[in-house]
Design a protein around this motif. Sequence first.
Motif, PDB file in Angstrom:
ATOM      1  N   GLY A 141      -2.043  -1.221  -3.577  1.00  0.00           N
ATOM      2  CA  GLY A 141      -0.545  -1.733  -3.021  1.00  0.00           C
ATOM      3  C   GLY A 141       0.481  -0.466  -3.373  1.00  0.00           C
ATOM      4  N   GLU A 142       0.586  -0.404  -4.564  1.00  0.00           N
ATOM      5  CA  GLU A 142       1.468   0.490  -5.498  1.00  0.00           C
ATOM      6  C   GLU A 142       1.255   1.898  -5.157  1.00  0.00           C
ATOM      7  OE1 GLU A 142       1.580  -0.485  -9.735  1.00  0.00           O
ATOM      8  OE2 GLU A 142       2.016   1.519  -9.863  1.00  0.00           O
ATOM      9  N   LEU A 143       0.183   2.343  -4.921  1.00  0.00           N
ATOM     10  CA  LEU A 143      -0.201   3.611  -4.737  1.00  0.00           C
ATOM     11  C   LEU A 143       0.122   3.954  -3.184  1.00  0.00           C
ATOM     12  CD1 LEU A 143      -3.638   4.301  -6.603  1.00  0.00           C
ATOM     13  CD2 LEU A 143      -1.101   4.687  -7.436  1.00  0.00           C
ATOM     14  N   VAL A 144      -0.277   3.245  -2.436  1.00  0.00           N
ATOM     15  CA  VAL A 144       0.205   3.425  -0.895  1.00  0.00           C
ATOM     16  C   VAL A 144       1.707   3.347  -0.461  1.00  0.00           C
ATOM     17  CG1 VAL A 144      -0.018   2.014   1.372  1.00  0.00           C
ATOM     18  CG2 VAL A 144      -1.967   2.300  -0.136  1.00  0.00           C
ATOM     19  N   ARG A 145       2.619   2.529  -1.489  1.00  0.00           N
ATOM     20  CA  ARG A 145       3.880   2.403  -1.351  1.00  0.00           C
ATOM     21  C   ARG A 145       4.451   3.664  -1.857  1.00  0.00           C
ATOM     22  NH1 ARG A 145       3.180  -2.920  -2.674  1.00  0.00           N
ATOM     23  NH2 ARG A 145       3.350  -2.542  -4.824  1.00  0.00           N
ATOM     24  N   ARG A 146       3.887   4.134  -2.883  1.00  0.00           N
ATOM     25  CA  ARG A 146       4.356   5.509  -3.554  1.00  0.00           C
ATOM     26  C   ARG A 146       4.125   6.681  -2.459  1.00  0.00           C
ATOM     27  NH1 ARG A 146       0.681   7.339  -8.603  1.00  0.00           N
ATOM     28  NH2 ARG A 146       1.954   5.455  -9.772  1.00  0.00           N
ATOM     29  N   GLY A 147       2.812   6.589  -1.794  1.00  0.00           N
ATOM     30  CA  GLY A 147       2.682   7.678  -0.689  1.00  0.00           C
ATOM     31  C   GLY A 147       3.808   7.560   0.338  1.00  0.00           C
ATOM     32  N   ILE A 148       4.095   6.183   0.774  1.00  0.00           N
ATOM     33  CA  ILE A 148       5.115   6.082   1.781  1.00  0.00           C
ATOM     34  C   ILE A 148       6.527   6.884   1.305  1.00  0.00           C
ATOM     35  CG2 ILE A 148       6.338   4.350   3.160  1.00  0.00           C
ATOM     36  CD1 ILE A 148       4.105   2.416   3.110  1.00  0.00           C
ATOM     37  N   ASP A 149       6.857   6.440   0.370  1.00  0.00           N
ATOM     38  CA  ASP A 149       8.077   7.295  -0.378  1.00  0.00           C
ATOM     39  C   ASP A 149       7.833   8.531  -0.495  1.00  0.00           C
ATOM     40  OD1 ASP A 149       9.001   4.697  -0.672  1.00  0.00           O
ATOM     41  OD2 ASP A 149       8.646   4.313  -2.730  1.00  0.00           O
ATOM     42  N   ARG A 150       6.832   9.132  -0.738  1.00  0.00           N
ATOM     43  CA  ARG A 150       6.484  10.451  -1.108  1.00  0.00           C
ATOM     44  C   ARG A 150       6.475  11.374   0.630  1.00  0.00           C
ATOM     45  NH1 ARG A 150       1.566  10.321  -2.896  1.00  0.00           N
ATOM     46  NH2 ARG A 150       1.810  10.226  -5.086  1.00  0.00           N
ATOM     47  N   GLY A 151       6.007  10.395   1.247  1.00  0.00           N
ATOM     48  CA  GLY A 151       5.631  10.916   2.897  1.00  0.00           C
ATOM     49  C   GLY A 151       4.378  11.359   3.230  1.00  0.00           C
ATOM     50  N   ASP A 152       3.448  11.204   2.180  1.00  0.00           N
ATOM     51  CA  ASP A 152       1.985  11.348   2.773  1.00  0.00           C
ATOM     52  C   ASP A 152       1.360  10.108   3.330  1.00  0.00           C
ATOM     53  OD1 ASP A 152       1.540  10.518  -0.047  1.00  0.00           O
ATOM     54  OD2 ASP A 152       0.115  12.124  -0.358  1.00  0.00           O
ATOM     55  N   VAL A 153       1.969   9.075   3.248  1.00  0.00           N
ATOM     56  CA  VAL A 153       1.407   7.729   3.990  1.00  0.00           C
ATOM     57  C   VAL A 153       2.132   7.347   4.851  1.00  0.00           C
ATOM     58  CG1 VAL A 153       0.703   5.275   3.393  1.00  0.00           C
ATOM     59  CG2 VAL A 153       0.199   7.129   1.929  1.00  0.00           C
ATOM     60  N   ARG A 154       1.625   6.946   6.124  1.00  0.00           N
ATOM     61  CA  ARG A 154       2.363   6.499   7.285  1.00  0.00           C
ATOM     62  C   ARG A 154       3.251   5.169   6.728  1.00  0.00           C
ATOM     63  NH1 ARG A 154      -1.031   2.157   9.536  1.00  0.00           N
ATOM     64  NH2 ARG A 154      -2.994   2.519   8.718  1.00  0.00           N
ATOM     65  N   PRO A 155       4.396   4.927   7.209  1.00  0.00           N
ATOM     66  CA  PRO A 155       5.368   4.011   6.901  1.00  0.00           C
ATOM     67  C   PRO A 155       4.754   2.611   7.204  1.00  0.00           C
ATOM     68  CG  PRO A 155       6.591   5.434   8.055  1.00  0.00           C
ATOM     69  CD  PRO A 155       5.178   5.994   8.359  1.00  0.00           C
ATOM     70  N   ASP A 156       3.700   2.460   8.158  1.00  0.00           N
ATOM     71  CA  ASP A 156       3.471   1.206   8.568  1.00  0.00           C
ATOM     72  C   ASP A 156       2.176   0.653   8.020  1.00  0.00           C
ATOM     73  OD1 ASP A 156       1.881   2.902  10.084  1.00  0.00           O
ATOM     74  OD2 ASP A 156       2.049   1.771  11.910  1.00  0.00           O
ATOM     75  N   ALA A 157       1.756   1.329   7.098  1.00  0.00           N
ATOM     76  CA  ALA A 157       0.543   1.081   6.014  1.00  0.00           C
ATOM     77  C   ALA A 157       0.472  -0.135   5.141  1.00  0.00           C
ATOM     78  CB  ALA A 157      -0.131   2.353   5.450  1.00  0.00           C
ATOM     79  N   THR A 158       0.957  -1.237   5.860  1.00  0.00           N
ATOM     80  CA  THR A 158       1.303  -2.170   5.276  1.00  0.00           C
ATOM     81  C   THR A 158       0.374  -3.763   5.360  1.00  0.00           C
ATOM     82  OG1 THR A 158       2.697  -2.934   6.920  1.00  0.00           O
ATOM     83  CG2 THR A 158       3.529  -1.614   5.147  1.00  0.00           C
ATOM     84  N   GLY A 159      -0.627  -3.205   6.218  1.00  0.00           N
ATOM     85  CA  GLY A 159      -1.599  -4.608   6.381  1.00  0.00           C
ATOM     86  C   GLY A 159      -2.132  -5.097   5.139  1.00  0.00           C
ATOM     87  N   PRO A 160      -2.361  -6.496   5.254  1.00  0.00           N
ATOM     88  CA  PRO A 160      -2.952  -7.259   3.955  1.00  0.00           C
ATOM     89  C   PRO A 160      -4.272  -6.839   3.763  1.00  0.00           C
ATOM     90  CG  PRO A 160      -2.943  -8.763   5.923  1.00  0.00           C
ATOM     91  CD  PRO A 160      -2.138  -7.449   6.314  1.00  0.00           C
ATOM     92  N   LEU A 161      -5.116  -6.090   4.719  1.00  0.00           N
ATOM     93  CA  LEU A 161      -6.708  -6.006   4.329  1.00  0.00           C
ATOM     94  C   LEU A 161      -6.704  -4.666   3.909  1.00  0.00           C
ATOM     95  CD1 LEU A 161      -8.620  -7.751   7.005  1.00  0.00           C
ATOM     96  CD2 LEU A 161      -7.939  -8.680   4.841  1.00  0.00           C
ATOM     97  N   LEU A 162      -5.658  -3.684   3.879  1.00  0.00           N
ATOM     98  CA  LEU A 162      -5.717  -2.584   3.475  1.00  0.00           C
ATOM     99  C   LEU A 162      -6.286  -2.344   2.084  1.00  0.00           C
ATOM    100  CD1 LEU A 162      -2.637  -0.395   4.798  1.00  0.00           C
ATOM    101  CD2 LEU A 162      -5.067  -0.155   5.450  1.00  0.00           C
ATOM    102  N   ALA A 163      -5.728  -3.066   1.122  1.00  0.00           N
ATOM    103  CA  ALA A 163      -6.017  -3.024  -0.354  1.00  0.00           C
ATOM    104  C   ALA A 163      -7.423  -3.575  -0.509  1.00  0.00           C
ATOM    105  CB  ALA A 163      -5.318  -3.761  -1.123  1.00  0.00           C
ATOM    106  N   ASP A 164      -8.298  -4.029   0.433  1.00  0.00           N
ATOM    107  CA  ASP A 164      -9.757  -4.601   0.216  1.00  0.00           C
ATOM    108  C   ASP A 164     -10.648  -3.278   0.562  1.00  0.00           C
ATOM    109  OD1 ASP A 164      -9.031  -7.143   0.109  1.00  0.00           O
ATOM    110  OD2 ASP A 164     -10.327  -7.768   1.809  1.00  0.00           O
ATOM    111  N   VAL A 165     -10.338  -2.225   1.294  1.00  0.00           N
ATOM    112  CA  VAL A 165     -11.338  -1.415   1.491  1.00  0.00           C
ATOM    113  C   VAL A 165     -12.043  -0.841   0.383  1.00  0.00           C
ATOM    114  CG1 VAL A 165     -11.667   0.748   2.879  1.00  0.00           C
ATOM    115  CG2 VAL A 165      -9.850  -0.926   3.780  1.00  0.00           C
ATOM    116  N   ILE A 166     -11.340  -0.247  -0.669  1.00  0.00           N
ATOM    117  CA  ILE A 166     -12.053   0.419  -1.643  1.00  0.00           C
ATOM    118  C   ILE A 166     -12.770  -0.575  -2.595  1.00  0.00           C
ATOM    119  CG2 ILE A 166     -11.133   1.563  -4.011  1.00  0.00           C
ATOM    120  CD1 ILE A 166      -9.175   3.242  -2.525  1.00  0.00           C
ATOM    121  N   PRO A 167     -12.194  -1.594  -3.051  1.00  0.00           N
ATOM    122  CA  PRO A 167     -13.181  -2.511  -3.828  1.00  0.00           C
ATOM    123  C   PRO A 167     -14.228  -3.151  -2.836  1.00  0.00           C
ATOM    124  CG  PRO A 167     -10.942  -3.317  -3.776  1.00  0.00           C
ATOM    125  CD  PRO A 167     -10.907  -2.118  -2.825  1.00  0.00           C
ATOM    126  N   ALA A 168     -14.202  -3.350  -1.539  1.00  0.00           N
ATOM    127  CA  ALA A 168     -15.094  -3.717  -0.637  1.00  0.00           C
ATOM    128  C   ALA A 168     -16.208  -2.650  -0.538  1.00  0.00           C
ATOM    129  CB  ALA A 168     -14.728  -4.051   0.737  1.00  0.00           C
TER     130      ALA A 168
END
Lengths: 200, 200
Positions: A141-168
């Motif tokens: 979640g932190e790295l995604v927010r960092r990417g949103i601030d940086r500008g290389d992640v879309r601003p709406d990448a906020t879904g609750p299941l996004l953080a599941d993908v890598i561990p899953a």
Amino acid sequence: MVGSRWSAASPGRRRGPELERAILDAALEQLSTVGWNSLTMEGVAAGAHTGKAALYRRWPSKADLVADALRTALPPLGRIADLGSVREDLYALCVRMREVMRSRAGQALRAVLHECDHGHADRFRGLIWSGLHEPAHGLIGELVRRGIDRGDVRPDATGPLLADVIPAMMMYRAKVCGSEWADEEIAEMIDGVMVPLLRA
Amino acid sequence: MVGSRWSAASPGRRRGPELERAILDAALEQLSTVGWNSLTMEGVAAGAHTGKAALYRRWPSKADLVADALRTALPPLGRIADLGSVREDLYALCVRMREVMRSRAGQALRAVLHECDHGHADRFRGLIWSGLHEPAHGLIGELVRRGIDRGDVRPDATGPLLADVIPAMMMYRAKVCGSEWADEEIAEMIDGVMVPLLRA
């Protein structure tokens, strides 16, 4: 037989935290050498040069002792420095997750899960959750927010299941394909799944 | 005690495939009622109105019989009709995967995995792989290609790990959160992960 005479026979009289540390170390050592089924409170006491009573005063059962030994020995996931792109940040996170699972405690934990019964397995799986997956979720979640601030992640990448993908995906391929997650496989997951999923 | 006298005592003399079907049905019935640990070859033979010899001629062990009963009873994943968008197609696939896991054989399979030992668990997990995950991978690949042809999936969505995302996430939340994948959770995964990952 190792009796309570050992309590005083150790090099110098050890205080609470020091003795506790020695017992937890001895438990992890036993776990890594003889495994879960053959680990005994007697064996751990002998390894720690103390008596069984010192163990039972702190841990009512072998499962309690082992869970504590694994929990305290599992390396923390830690933080991920800003590497300049979400791609590099997430890659570093996966490498770090792999390091935790390949650590001595991580390997012992996986071995215990292959040996113990179902009741204990739930408890030990909980250690992977609280020691690895839960912090990974927070970190992603932190790295995604960092990417949103940086500008290389879309601003709406906020879904609750996004953080599941890598561990899953790491759990899935480890379980069903026995994958040890080689560098190229991590790169494939980041470049083929995470970057397309997150990019601005 | 049920002996071989039952072989001839069934309603009419059953031929090979018919008798086999009756035995596999009885095994699944036993599994769903008494569970893996209490299931016996005697009990299954009684349920199928035959003798133990008829079972042992076909399946050398209880594990072989149960694996065959689960494998043949697990509903096939089948095909997914073109519903007009990759979003609807993948949603339908997830609902269908959930149906397979909620089927009688799917539930029995999950129960067995919570009861049996590690050696058998590997074998039974293999049934989930070959009966559900492997066909799901094939189907996801097909739905993604359909989306590329249709134009709602980016043409370079061809990475080998893309087909892992849905089965991995379904397994992950089922295992670590005990999720039964409610409709809203499936929608969340499709709209929050798969559609952003694949969209043109």
